[in-house]
Design a protein around this motif. Structure first.
Motif, mmCIF file in Angstrom:
data_model
loop_
_atom_site.group_PDB
_atom_site.id
_atom_site.type_symbol
_atom_site.label_atom_id
_atom_site.label_comp_id
_atom_site.label_asym_id
_atom_site.label_seq_id
_atom_site.Cartn_x
_atom_site.Cartn_y
_atom_site.Cartn_z
ATOM 1 N N THR A 130 -2.382 3.671 6.504
ATOM 2 C CA THR A 130 -1.065 2.537 6.412
ATOM 3 C C THR A 130 0.021 3.164 6.703
ATOM 4 O O THR A 130 1.154 3.451 6.139
ATOM 5 C CB THR A 130 -1.174 2.133 4.889
ATOM 6 O OG1 THR A 130 -0.172 0.890 4.989
ATOM 7 C CG2 THR A 130 -1.063 3.125 3.885
ATOM 8 N N PRO A 131 0.102 3.293 8.149
ATOM 9 C CA PRO A 131 1.338 4.115 8.678
ATOM 10 C C PRO A 131 2.769 3.232 8.314
ATOM 11 O O PRO A 131 3.557 3.932 8.369
ATOM 12 C CB PRO A 131 1.115 4.293 10.293
ATOM 13 C CG PRO A 131 -0.139 3.299 10.516
ATOM 14 C CD PRO A 131 -0.947 3.180 9.184
ATOM 15 N N GLU A 132 2.574 2.073 8.317
ATOM 16 C CA GLU A 132 3.700 1.144 7.873
ATOM 17 C C GLU A 132 4.119 1.548 6.519
ATOM 18 O O GLU A 132 5.487 1.002 6.089
ATOM 19 C CB GLU A 132 3.592 -0.231 8.446
ATOM 20 C CG GLU A 132 2.515 -0.935 7.435
ATOM 21 C CD GLU A 132 1.033 -0.805 7.608
ATOM 22 O OE1 GLU A 132 0.200 -1.604 7.162
ATOM 23 O OE2 GLU A 132 0.714 0.012 8.603
ATOM 24 N N ASN A 133 3.435 2.143 5.794
ATOM 25 C CA ASN A 133 3.865 2.438 4.361
ATOM 26 C C ASN A 133 3.492 3.949 4.134
ATOM 27 O O ASN A 133 3.162 4.339 2.933
ATOM 28 C CB ASN A 133 2.691 1.691 3.325
ATOM 29 C CG ASN A 133 2.988 0.156 3.460
ATOM 30 O OD1 ASN A 133 4.117 -0.136 2.996
ATOM 31 N ND2 ASN A 133 1.906 -0.580 3.992
ATOM 32 N N ALA A 134 4.233 4.662 4.880
ATOM 33 C CA ALA A 134 4.179 6.149 4.814
ATOM 34 C C ALA A 134 5.321 6.597 4.147
ATOM 35 O O ALA A 134 6.147 7.315 4.296
ATOM 36 C CB ALA A 134 4.131 6.900 6.089
ATOM 37 N N ASP A 176 0.834 -1.188 0.083
ATOM 38 C CA ASP A 176 0.011 -0.088 0.012
ATOM 39 C C ASP A 176 0.939 1.192 0.007
ATOM 40 O O ASP A 176 2.220 1.331 0.364
ATOM 41 C CB ASP A 176 -0.903 0.057 1.246
ATOM 42 C CG ASP A 176 -1.978 -0.997 1.363
ATOM 43 O OD1 ASP A 176 -2.005 -1.589 0.170
ATOM 44 O OD2 ASP A 176 -2.438 -1.218 2.154
ATOM 45 N N MET A 177 0.378 2.370 -0.452
ATOM 46 C CA MET A 177 0.981 3.725 -0.627
ATOM 47 C C MET A 177 0.377 4.784 0.470
ATOM 48 O O MET A 177 -0.772 5.069 0.165
ATOM 49 C CB MET A 177 1.405 4.338 -2.054
ATOM 50 C CG MET A 177 2.062 5.231 -2.012
ATOM 51 S SD MET A 177 2.319 5.694 -3.764
ATOM 52 C CE MET A 177 3.524 7.185 -3.497
ATOM 53 N N GLY A 178 0.830 5.636 1.363
ATOM 54 C CA GLY A 178 0.131 6.516 2.255
ATOM 55 C C GLY A 178 1.324 7.607 2.085
ATOM 56 O O GLY A 178 2.170 7.559 1.990
ATOM 57 N N GLY A 179 0.607 8.723 2.707
ATOM 58 C CA GLY A 179 1.184 9.914 2.680
ATOM 59 C C GLY A 179 2.295 9.890 3.852
ATOM 60 O O GLY A 179 2.262 9.091 4.639
ATOM 61 N N PRO A 180 3.098 10.801 3.946
ATOM 62 C CA PRO A 180 4.079 10.930 5.215
ATOM 63 C C PRO A 180 3.741 11.125 6.568
ATOM 64 O O PRO A 180 4.178 10.694 7.343
ATOM 65 C CB PRO A 180 4.978 12.054 4.602
ATOM 66 C CG PRO A 180 3.868 13.201 3.778
ATOM 67 C CD PRO A 180 3.178 12.095 3.146
ATOM 68 N N ARG A 181 2.359 11.779 6.739
ATOM 69 C CA ARG A 181 1.858 11.690 8.040
ATOM 70 C C ARG A 181 0.447 11.211 8.393
ATOM 71 O O ARG A 181 -0.222 11.262 7.161
ATOM 72 C CB ARG A 181 1.874 13.444 8.440
ATOM 73 C CG ARG A 181 3.487 13.740 8.836
ATOM 74 C CD ARG A 181 3.417 14.997 9.051
ATOM 75 N NE ARG A 181 2.739 15.449 10.467
ATOM 76 C CZ ARG A 181 2.226 16.359 10.951
ATOM 77 N NH1 ARG A 181 2.504 17.620 10.228
ATOM 78 N NH2 ARG A 181 1.616 16.384 12.032
ATOM 79 N N VAL A 182 0.023 10.899 9.202
ATOM 80 C CA VAL A 182 -1.293 10.427 9.807
ATOM 81 C C VAL A 182 -1.942 11.598 10.710
ATOM 82 O O VAL A 182 -1.252 11.971 11.437
ATOM 83 C CB VAL A 182 -1.278 8.998 10.666
ATOM 84 C CG1 VAL A 182 -2.552 8.757 11.166
ATOM 85 C CG2 VAL A 182 -0.777 8.030 9.682
ATOM 86 N N TYR A 183 -2.961 12.025 10.095
ATOM 87 C CA TYR A 183 -3.695 13.129 11.088
ATOM 88 C C TYR A 183 -5.038 12.533 11.570
ATOM 89 O O TYR A 183 -5.706 12.018 11.034
ATOM 90 C CB TYR A 183 -3.833 14.211 10.151
ATOM 91 C CG TYR A 183 -2.754 14.910 9.417
ATOM 92 C CD1 TYR A 183 -2.007 16.064 9.651
ATOM 93 C CD2 TYR A 183 -2.280 14.364 8.279
ATOM 94 C CE1 TYR A 183 -1.059 16.627 8.937
ATOM 95 C CE2 TYR A 183 -1.111 14.655 7.383
ATOM 96 C CZ TYR A 183 -0.673 15.771 7.928
ATOM 97 O OH TYR A 183 0.561 16.431 7.203
ATOM 98 N N GLY A 184 -5.446 13.223 12.596
ATOM 99 C CA GLY A 184 -6.547 13.383 13.076
ATOM 100 C C GLY A 184 -7.621 14.063 12.284
ATOM 101 O O GLY A 184 -7.131 14.897 11.666
ATOM 102 N N ALA A 185 -8.989 13.615 11.992
ATOM 103 C CA ALA A 185 -9.782 14.319 11.137
ATOM 104 C C ALA A 185 -10.101 15.523 11.721
ATOM 105 O O ALA A 185 -10.154 16.493 10.936
ATOM 106 C CB ALA A 185 -11.160 13.447 10.971
ATOM 107 N N THR A 186 -10.331 15.668 12.885
ATOM 108 C CA THR A 186 -10.165 16.965 13.533
ATOM 109 C C THR A 186 -9.279 18.235 13.181
ATOM 110 O O THR A 186 -9.262 19.102 12.739
ATOM 111 C CB THR A 186 -10.665 17.154 15.123
ATOM 112 O OG1 THR A 186 -9.378 16.347 15.661
ATOM 113 C CG2 THR A 186 -11.944 16.273 15.340
ATOM 114 N N ASP A 187 -7.845 17.541 13.156
ATOM 115 C CA ASP A 187 -7.033 18.173 13.023
ATOM 116 C C ASP A 187 -6.737 18.750 11.416
ATOM 117 O O ASP A 187 -6.322 19.727 11.164
ATOM 118 C CB ASP A 187 -5.531 17.666 13.270
ATOM 119 C CG ASP A 187 -5.323 17.201 14.783
ATOM 120 O OD1 ASP A 187 -5.907 18.275 15.621
ATOM 121 O OD2 ASP A 187 -4.730 16.259 15.206
ATOM 122 N N LEU A 188 -7.057 17.870 10.410
ATOM 123 C CA LEU A 188 -7.302 18.448 9.162
ATOM 124 C C LEU A 188 -8.286 19.273 9.043
ATOM 125 O O LEU A 188 -8.081 20.041 8.369
ATOM 126 C CB LEU A 188 -7.703 16.950 8.198
ATOM 127 C CG LEU A 188 -6.610 15.866 8.244
ATOM 128 C CD1 LEU A 188 -7.297 14.614 7.634
ATOM 129 C CD2 LEU A 188 -5.458 16.453 7.323
#
Length: 258
Positions: free
Chosen positions: A238-242, A192-204
């Protein structure tokens, strides 16, 4: 027709345009498919008219094609995607296409959302088609989140799914990966391919409101059912694929002022 022709479906969409730009740079012959009958004058690309909903024009479009990068999807009427898959696969078999590269979404097998179920069915049809394939699942494009927040912020309160995280990924970087896969051997389901950071929906939502200069209350809402449970369990990320580089902040910084 020369060998190694790459055809891009959905070539006028957000991702398709990025894929087409990258495919051009390979130096390989590139074909772009659209339902439009008026075709652009586009140096380095052969545009063809074909319709996945009816199958019309696919045989001519696929003639001589070695690899298809399948980006087309009818998000407004997703039920059309499954007949589209069947027309695509049948025509690809007749044309002797040797590799189909498909884009899908992280979480389609973990969140029983109607559109996701259709994406899973498309993956199944591809895997069972007998045509060599590669399948990439990516996280959310920033433009999708941008559009959603634009709609949700029309009122005084912006509702967002509670305890939900997202991982925006740049569509250009996803396009790079799809074109890389298209130039390689069929690989089945790839990482899988994910962006560089994981964000909470409220933070976004908060950062988006700041970027566009709107003052709104943000209201976390518990999404019911199995889909909501999938959101809260981290099914969208997919934090393991950031592996992405361009951040949500980069996207917001590049937005035109409103």
């Amino acid at each position: 027709m020369g060998e190694n022709v790459i055809l891009v479906t959905g070539a006028t969409g957000v991702l398709g345009r990025e894929v087409l730009d990258r495919a051009r740079r390979t130096g390989l012959p590139v074909r772009a498919m659209t339902r439009r009958t008026t075709l652009p004058d586009d140096p380095g690309v052969t545009w063809v008219t074909a319709d996945l909903e009816s199958g019309e024009g696919l045989d001519a479009a696929f003639d001589g094609v070695a690899t298809i990068i399948h980006c087309a999807s009818d998000t407004r009427k997703p039920k059309h995607d499954i007949p589209g898959w069947r027309f695509l696969l049948d025509a690809a078999k007749r044309a002797g296409v040797g590799h189909i590269v498909n884009i899908s979404i992280v979480g389609v097998d973990r969140i029983p959302y109607s559109y996701y179920k259709i994406k899973v069915e498309g993956e199944r049809l591809l895997a069972e088609s007998g045509i060599p394939w590669s399948n990439l699942r990516a996280t959310q494009f920033p433009a999708l989140l941008d559009t959603a927040f634009g709609v949700l912020s029309k009122g005084p309160v912006v509702p967002v799914p509670s305890k939900t995280v997202c991982q925006p990924v740049d569509p250009g970087e996803v396009a790079d990966r799809l074109v890389e896969l298209a130039q390689g051997a069929p690989a089945g389901r790839v990482a899988d391919m994910g962006g560089p950071r994981v964000y909470g929906a409220t933070d976004l939502a908060r950062s988006w409101l700041k970027a566009v200069g709107r003052r709104r209350w943000i209201l976390p809402v518990r999404v019911p059912g199995k889909a909501g449970a999938g959101f809260r369990a981290g099914g969208l990320v997919t934090p393991e694929n950031a592996v992405g580089v361009r951040t949500w902040e980069d996207y917001l910084a590049a937005k035109p002022s409103r």
